[in-house]
Design an enzyme around this catalytic site. Structure first.
Site, PDB file in Angstrom:
ATOM      1  N   PHE A 128       0.868  -1.183   0.000  1.00 18.98           N
ATOM      2  CA  PHE A 128       0.000   0.000   0.000  1.00 18.98           C
ATOM      3  C   PHE A 128       0.900   1.228   0.000  1.00 18.98           C
ATOM      4  CE2 PHE A 128      -2.081   3.333   2.580  1.00 18.98           C
ATOM      5  CZ  PHE A 128      -3.122   3.616   1.702  1.00 18.98           C
ATOM      6  N   THR A 131       2.668   7.187   1.410  1.00 23.33           N
ATOM      7  CA  THR A 131       3.687   8.135   1.894  1.00 23.33           C
ATOM      8  C   THR A 131       4.681   8.532   0.810  1.00 23.33           C
ATOM      9  OG1 THR A 131       3.496   7.082   4.046  1.00 23.33           O
ATOM     10  CG2 THR A 131       5.413   8.472   3.713  1.00 23.33           C
ATOM     11  N   SER A 137       2.883  12.487   7.270  1.00 21.19           N
ATOM     12  CA  SER A 137       1.673  12.711   8.076  1.00 21.19           C
ATOM     13  C   SER A 137       0.653  13.497   7.279  1.00 21.19           C
ATOM     14  CB  SER A 137       2.033  13.487   9.346  1.00 21.19           C
ATOM     15  OG  SER A 137       3.013  12.792  10.078  1.00 21.19           O
ATOM     16  N   GLN A 342      15.622  -3.524  30.907  1.00 20.45           N
ATOM     17  CA  GLN A 342      16.237  -3.187  32.194  1.00 20.45           C
ATOM     18  C   GLN A 342      16.297  -4.411  33.113  1.00 20.45           C
ATOM     19  OE1 GLN A 342      17.467  -0.293  32.159  1.00 20.45           O
ATOM     20  NE2 GLN A 342      18.344  -0.292  34.216  1.00 20.45           N
ATOM     21  N   HIS A 344      16.417  -7.488  32.252  1.00 23.53           N
ATOM     22  CA  HIS A 344      17.364  -8.494  31.746  1.00 23.53           C
ATOM     23  C   HIS A 344      18.821  -8.040  31.848  1.00 23.53           C
ATOM     24  CE1 HIS A 344      13.794 -10.490  30.103  1.00 23.53           C
ATOM     25  NE2 HIS A 344      14.552 -11.550  29.983  1.00 23.53           N
ATOM     26  N   GLU A 369       1.507   3.884  10.366  1.00 19.87           N
ATOM     27  CA  GLU A 369       0.033   3.899  10.462  1.00 19.87           C
ATOM     28  C   GLU A 369      -0.483   5.128  11.211  1.00 19.87           C
ATOM     29  OE1 GLU A 369      -2.373   1.196   9.774  1.00 19.87           O
ATOM     30  OE2 GLU A 369      -0.988  -0.400   9.193  1.00 19.87           O
ATOM     31  N   GLY A 370       0.201   6.254  11.044  1.00 18.12           N
ATOM     32  CA  GLY A 370      -0.200   7.484  11.736  1.00 18.12           C
ATOM     33  C   GLY A 370       0.560   7.576  13.049  1.00 18.12           C
ATOM     34  N   SER A 372       2.096   8.972  16.719  1.00 19.40           N
ATOM     35  CA  SER A 372       1.365   9.302  17.954  1.00 19.40           C
ATOM     36  C   SER A 372       0.758  10.705  17.910  1.00 19.40           C
ATOM     37  CB  SER A 372       2.315   9.212  19.157  1.00 19.40           C
ATOM     38  OG  SER A 372       2.668   7.876  19.400  1.00 19.40           O
TER      39      SER A 372
HETATM   40  C1  LIG Z   1       7.608   0.520   9.839  1.00 16.59           C
HETATM   41  C2  LIG Z   1       6.917   1.476   8.932  1.00 16.59           C
HETATM   42  C3  LIG Z   1       6.132   0.993   7.910  1.00 16.59           C
HETATM   43  C4  LIG Z   1       5.519   1.874   7.015  1.00 16.59           C
HETATM   44  N1  LIG Z   1       4.777   1.358   5.993  1.00 16.59           N
HETATM   45  C5  LIG Z   1       4.168   2.187   5.127  1.00 16.59           C
HETATM   46  C6  LIG Z   1       3.436   1.672   4.010  1.00 16.59           C
HETATM   47  O1  LIG Z   1       3.344   0.450   3.816  1.00 16.59           O
HETATM   48  N2  LIG Z   1       2.838   2.542   3.161  1.00 16.59           N
HETATM   49  C7  LIG Z   1       2.918   3.887   3.334  1.00 16.59           C
HETATM   50  O2  LIG Z   1       2.336   4.621   2.540  1.00 16.59           O
HETATM   51  N3  LIG Z   1       3.645   4.425   4.380  1.00 16.59           N
HETATM   52  C8  LIG Z   1       4.265   3.607   5.251  1.00 16.59           C
HETATM   53  N4  LIG Z   1       5.013   4.112   6.300  1.00 16.59           N
HETATM   54  C9  LIG Z   1       5.202   5.548   6.394  1.00 16.59           C
HETATM   55  C10 LIG Z   1       4.454   6.159   7.568  1.00 16.59           C
HETATM   56  O3  LIG Z   1       3.077   6.163   7.307  1.00 16.59           O
HETATM   57  C11 LIG Z   1       5.027   7.558   7.780  1.00 16.59           C
HETATM   58  O4  LIG Z   1       6.375   7.411   8.209  1.00 16.59           O
HETATM   59  C12 LIG Z   1       4.246   8.340   8.818  1.00 16.59           C
HETATM   60  O5  LIG Z   1       2.973   8.651   8.315  1.00 16.59           O
HETATM   61  C13 LIG Z   1       4.952   9.628   9.208  1.00 16.59           C
HETATM   62  O6  LIG Z   1       5.319  10.353   8.083  1.00 16.59           O
HETATM   63  P1  LIG Z   1       6.814  10.920   7.941  1.00 16.59           P
HETATM   64  O7  LIG Z   1       7.744   9.780   8.136  1.00 16.59           O
HETATM   65  O8  LIG Z   1       6.925  11.669   6.676  1.00 16.59           O
HETATM   66  O9  LIG Z   1       6.995  11.893   9.165  1.00 16.59           O
HETATM   67  P2  LIG Z   1       6.499  13.416   9.238  1.00 16.59           P
HETATM   68  O10 LIG Z   1       5.144  13.570   8.679  1.00 16.59           O
HETATM   69  O11 LIG Z   1       7.579  14.290   8.699  1.00 16.59           O
HETATM   70  O12 LIG Z   1       6.416  13.619  10.799  1.00 16.59           O
HETATM   71  C14 LIG Z   1       7.582  13.730  11.622  1.00 16.59           C
HETATM   72  C15 LIG Z   1       7.141  13.906  13.058  1.00 16.59           C
HETATM   73  O13 LIG Z   1       6.374  15.099  13.186  1.00 16.59           O
HETATM   74  C16 LIG Z   1       5.100  14.790  13.753  1.00 16.59           C
HETATM   75  N5  LIG Z   1       4.091  15.665  13.173  1.00 16.59           N
HETATM   76  C17 LIG Z   1       3.742  15.758  11.873  1.00 16.59           C
HETATM   77  N6  LIG Z   1       2.768  16.667  11.713  1.00 16.59           N
HETATM   78  C18 LIG Z   1       2.478  17.153  12.948  1.00 16.59           C
HETATM   79  C19 LIG Z   1       1.556  18.116  13.450  1.00 16.59           C
HETATM   80  N7  LIG Z   1       0.680  18.728  12.673  1.00 16.59           N
HETATM   81  N8  LIG Z   1       1.570  18.383  14.784  1.00 16.59           N
HETATM   82  C20 LIG Z   1       2.448  17.732  15.608  1.00 16.59           C
HETATM   83  N9  LIG Z   1       3.318  16.809  15.184  1.00 16.59           N
HETATM   84  C21 LIG Z   1       3.346  16.520  13.882  1.00 16.59           C
HETATM   85  C22 LIG Z   1       4.844  13.330  13.421  1.00 16.59           C
HETATM   86  O14 LIG Z   1       3.918  12.752  14.306  1.00 16.59           O
HETATM   87  C23 LIG Z   1       6.239  12.761  13.545  1.00 16.59           C
HETATM   88  O15 LIG Z   1       6.510  12.498  14.908  1.00 16.59           O
HETATM   89  C24 LIG Z   1       5.654   3.255   7.187  1.00 16.59           C
HETATM   90  C25 LIG Z   1       6.447   3.737   8.228  1.00 16.59           C
HETATM   91  C26 LIG Z   1       7.077   2.881   9.107  1.00 16.59           C
HETATM   92  C27 LIG Z   1       7.919   3.423  10.208  1.00 16.59           C
END
Ligand SMILES: Cc1cc2nc3c(=O)[nH]c(=O)nc-3n(C[C@H](O)[C@H](O)[C@H](O)COP(=O)(O)OP(=O)(O)OC[C@H]3O[C@@H](n4cnc5c(N)ncnc54)[C@H](O)[C@@H]3O)c2cc1C
Length: 391
Positions: A128, A131, A137, A342, A344, A369-370, A372
């Site tokens: 899927f 990103t 995000s 900790q 262990h 998946e979005g 925190s």
């Molecule tokens: C293990 C893993 C599997 C994944 N698999 C998929 C996949 O199969 N398909 C896919 O499409 N994507 C996938 N992703 C991508 C994932 O959905 C994104 O990494 C995630 O949505 C965050 O986007 P970003 O990495 O660009 O971080 P950013 O959007 O740059 O965010 C960076 C930080 O800023 C915070 N932040 C962003 N906006 C705000 C706001 N308005 N207010 C406060 N804080 C904010 C975020 O929470 C985060 O902590 C995967 C990611 C991981 C780690």
């Protein structure tokens, strides 16, 4: 964990599901866990085993060879798999995750015939792709676009961090089809398959977690697609994807619960045999309190998840409750994993030791998946309905 304090009211079908999935995990999957770590990937034998035992396409309709499980039943299976190794939940997702479920809900009969049967037999894996480097995000800010040229769609752009994108046999790719409308009717879901001209996997990233999880960068350069590649209606891609959003949040949440429980069980085993200063660690209050805090965390997480899953099963609208589960459970398992390391001591940070792997594996859950922060935004918006929020 075998304690009445952690028992939870479950109907018979779910208890039976849990018992069967636990048996399968402990007896059949167990030998594969080390092999997965050794190879840094999920070998075909795992998919064959899962298929043979009814754990491929668990959520797909029975008429397409699937297991016809409810979301609750599926989550119980994932909880059990994640007690052993995160890779088994990934394997299950290839055939019952976001893309397969979007096809169940929005696919044409031809999509269903071709892909759902393939997922259910373990022959096909899904991916899927939402990103992008400049849209994580803020997914609606994506640049990947599809333009109409004659009777074809022409896809251009780049996606990254796509789980299993390098091994997927079909990937649901979200692209802008109307830049003026974007998330409000201007994004469409397309099915892309390896070998299509213009589609390539341009990078594969490994992460902090098990090497069995790899994230791929996908590039589309004038990738031509027929109308039959569209899932749902043109412009409705966000609806197609978001329809499976609660599924993803709940399956991640329950995977966190399973991993956390396993970490506490491993810790209990350890403290019952490890002696320091002439006494068992189990006799030390500092250690007991860490175990108690983790048990409370798990009990709260499980109660929250099961309550929400019950409501989803009854067809109720749950608002931001899926986000509450994802937020609480992904942060909960981080706390539990930290305490387990900790408890262990040095053994908890040695490469190849399960607790160390769990510690790294569960860190993903707070981002994918979005993240925190995004779950908090969803929950706050739900609470503040009626208040105009600009960002
Ligand atoms: C293990 C893993 C599997 C994944 N698999 C998929 C996949 O199969 N398909 C896919 O499409 N994507 C996938 N992703 C991508 C994932 O959905 C994104 O990494 C995630 O949505 C965050 O986007 P970003 O990495 O660009 O971080 P950013 O959007 O740059 O965010 C960076 C930080 O800023 C915070 N932040 C962003 N906006 C705000 C706001 N308005 N207010 C406060 N804080 C904010 C975020 O929470 C985060 O902590 C995967 C990611 C991981 C780690």
């Amino acid at each position: 964990m075998e304690t009445p304090a952690l028992d939870i009211d479950l109907p018979d079908d779910l208890r039976a599901m849990r018992a069967a999935a636990r048996r399968f995990t402990e007896r059949e999957l167990e030998p594969w866990a080390q092999e997965i770590d050794r190879l840094g990937e999920i070998p075909p034998g795992v998919f064959e085993l899962m298929q043979k035992n009814g754990y491929c396409g668990m959520r797909l309709p029975v008429e397409y060879g699937g297991g016809g499980l409810t979301l609750f039943q599926y989550c119980i299976a994932l909880e059990e798999f994640s007690r052993l190794h995160r890779a088994f939940t990934i394997a299950a997702n290839y055939s019952s995750g976001m893309t397969p479920m979007a096809l169940v809900r929005h696919g044409t009969p031809a999509h269903k015939d071709r892909f759902l049967r393939g997922f259910a037999t373990g022959r096909l894996k899904s991916g899927f792709a939402l990103t992008e480097p400049d849209a994580g995000s803020d997914a609606a800010g994506m640049r990947t676009n599809a333009q109409r040229r004659g009777d074809r769609w022409v896809l251009n752009g780049r996606k990254h961090y796509i789980s299993g994108g390098h091994v997927a046999d079909v990937i649901m790719v979200m692209a802008v089809t109307d830049p003026d409308k974007r998330a409000r009717g201007g994004i469409t879901a397309f099915l892309v398959e390896p070998g299509m001209p213009g589609f390539s996997v341009t990078r594969v990233d490994t992460t902090i977690a098990t090497d069995a999880i790899k994230l791929a960068e996908l590039t589309f350069a004038d990738c031509e697609l027929p109308d039959s590649a569209v899932v749902g209606e043109v412009g409705n891609g966000f609806k197609v994807a978001m329809g499976s959003l609660n599924d993803g949040r709940m399956s991640v949440s329950c995977s966190c619960v399973g991993a956390a429980e396993s970490l506490v069980e491993r810790s209990i085993e350890h403290v019952k045999t490890r002696r320091t200063f002439g006494k068992l660690l189990a006799e030390r209050q500092a250690i007991q309190w860490m175990l108690a805090d983790s048990a409370v965390d798990i009990a709260a997480a499980r109660a929250l998840c099961y309550d929400v899953l019950r409501r989803i099963e009854r067809g109720e609208k749950v608002g931001s409750a899926g986000s509450m589960c994802k937020l609480f459970c992904s942060e909960m398992v981080g706390r539990v994993a930290d305490r387990a390391v900790q408890i262990h001591g040095g053994m908890g940070v040695i490469r190849g030791f399960p607790v160390e792997r769990f510690y790294r594996d569960v860190r993903h859950y707070r981002v994918g998946e979005g993240a925190s922060e995004i779950q908090r935004i969803v929950i706050a918006r739900d609470l503040l309905r009626g208040v105009k929020i600009d960002d």
